[in-house]
Design an enzyme around this catalytic site. Structure first.
Site, mmCIF file in Angstrom:
data_model
loop_
_atom_site.group_PDB
_atom_site.id
_atom_site.type_symbol
_atom_site.label_atom_id
_atom_site.label_comp_id
_atom_site.label_asym_id
_atom_site.label_seq_id
_atom_site.Cartn_x
_atom_site.Cartn_y
_atom_site.Cartn_z
ATOM 1 C CG HIS A 44 -1.843 -1.175 1.183
ATOM 2 N ND1 HIS A 44 -2.143 -1.696 2.215
ATOM 3 C CD2 HIS A 44 -2.695 -1.534 0.140
ATOM 4 C CE1 HIS A 44 -3.403 -2.479 1.927
ATOM 5 N NE2 HIS A 44 -3.496 -2.787 0.739
ATOM 6 C CD GLU A 100 -1.746 -3.687 9.659
ATOM 7 O OE1 GLU A 100 -1.318 -2.383 9.363
ATOM 8 O OE2 GLU A 100 -2.465 -4.253 8.654
#
Length: 362
Positions: free
Chosen positions: A145, A297
């Site tokens: 991303h 994350e």
């Protein structure tokens, strides 16, 4: 004067409201084909000729998730190319004559626009061919991303540690072969997208159906995983991301992890939602049978315990912490190693940096 005519810039329009106040509209992802056609969730622009000592108010008015937290430390495709060139030069200059470099830079594939998707192989290449052929592999990917720039800093921290002279790094190179793809979506990064590729799709939903002509980086990364699984040598795969609404650093996985104060267990998730079926970790675990498949994350904001924003230094250190966690696997005996590889990974504690700045609670 506002400007985004540079690599990765994504400012679409600036509207003067009154005085020193401006409304800023960020560009949607190029060719975005998402359901609501709004993946706008980050900013990358420059401001020129601002007057010193004058306060300006900039309103980001078209974010798709207006309640999200965010901190932006740019990391462009050109930054990566310069960092990789510097890495290779540094490793070659510090080696004694006749000693092979611990890192090899190669090409995973080319993107739709002809950009390089680089891959690094890191191990102790001074070992015998027999020993090299018996080592298990750890595959680490990042930056699928484009707007999650912290993933690139974490990956760089991991690489810097792995090629260092630290005793643990040396042991890791003797135990494993590391395959690192530091930027899975170069086209999206260059275009200034937040989430999509140049084909207008979320590449982290394509691992189960990647098409070479549309999603070349995911197609070839999956082929790499498949080849290592077929050879029985893939021990662990980790995909690095940034999170726009949660604090701390934590894991997503398909089964629980060991508790450890270095990451937030309360923020970890081990249930697989239907919408996540095409992600790297789920495809690796369910379709390829890799038990140690995770998403790391890291908050785009910061740490809940120190109430400080993460800095570039923090993200680099998170990469080092990740490698220290893998090092625990290498220091386990065979039975423990198999148990840990079966889906349990712990992050060492990362000390806070009080000088990082204050982070508003939300």
């Amino acid at each position: 004067m506002f400007d985004s005519c540079f690599e990765g810039g994504n400012l679409r329009m600036a509207v003067h409201v009154r005085g020193n106040e401006y409304d800023l509209l960020m560009s949607n992802d190029l060719n975005d084909r998402s359901a609501n056609s709004n993946t706008t969730q980050w900013f990358h622009f420059a401001v020129w000729n601002a007057q010193p000592g004058v306060t300006y108010k900039l309103n980001l008015v078209n974010f798709s998730k207006p309640a999200s937290l965010f901190g932006c430390y740019p990391y462009s495709y050109s930054d990566l190319q310069q960092q990789l060139a510097s890495l290779m030069l540094h490793c070659s200059l510090r080696l004694p004559p006749g000693q092979p470099s611990p890192v090899v830079r190669s090409l995973l594939c080319y993107t739709l626009t002809g950009q390089r998707c680089d891959m690094l192989t890191i191990t102790d290449f001074a070992a015998s061919a027999t020993e090299l052929s018996s080592r298990e592999y750890v595959v680490i990917t990042a930056r699928v991303h484009p707007g999650e720039t912290c993933a690139s800093w974490i990956a760089q921290g991991a690489v810097d540690f792995l090629v260092s002279d630290d005793p643990l790094a040396q042991r890791l190179r003797r135990c494993f072969v590391f395959k690192l793809v530091p930027m899975l979506n170069p086209d999206g990064v260059v275009a200034g997208n937040y989430r999509s590729s140049l084909a207008g799709v979320d590449l982290n939903r394509c691992w189960d159906k990647a098409i070479q002509q549309l999603h070349p980086t995911i197609f070839h990364a999956r082929k790499l995983l498949e080849a290592l699984v077929d050879a029985g040598r893939l021990a662990l795969t980790i995909d690095i991301h940034g999170h726009s609404s949660a604090l701390d650093a934590f894991f997503y996985g398909c089964e629980p992890l060991l508790a450890h104060p270095g990451y937030s267990l309360s923020r970890c998730h081990f249930k697989v939602q239907k919408s996540k079926a095409g992600t790297a970790r789920v495809v690796a675990a369910r379709q390829l049978g890799v038990p140690g498949a995770y998403t790391l994350e890291a908050s785009l904001a910061g740490c809940s315990t120190t109430q400080c924003h993460f800095t570039v230094r923090d993200y680099l250190q998170l990469g080092q912490c990740l490698m220290q966690a893998v090092g625990r696997l290498a220091e386990s005996d065979d039975q423990q190693l198999l148990a840990v590889m079966a889906g349990r990974l712990a992050m060492p504690a990362m000390p806070g940096h009080p000088g990082s700045g204050n982070m508003p609670a939300s």
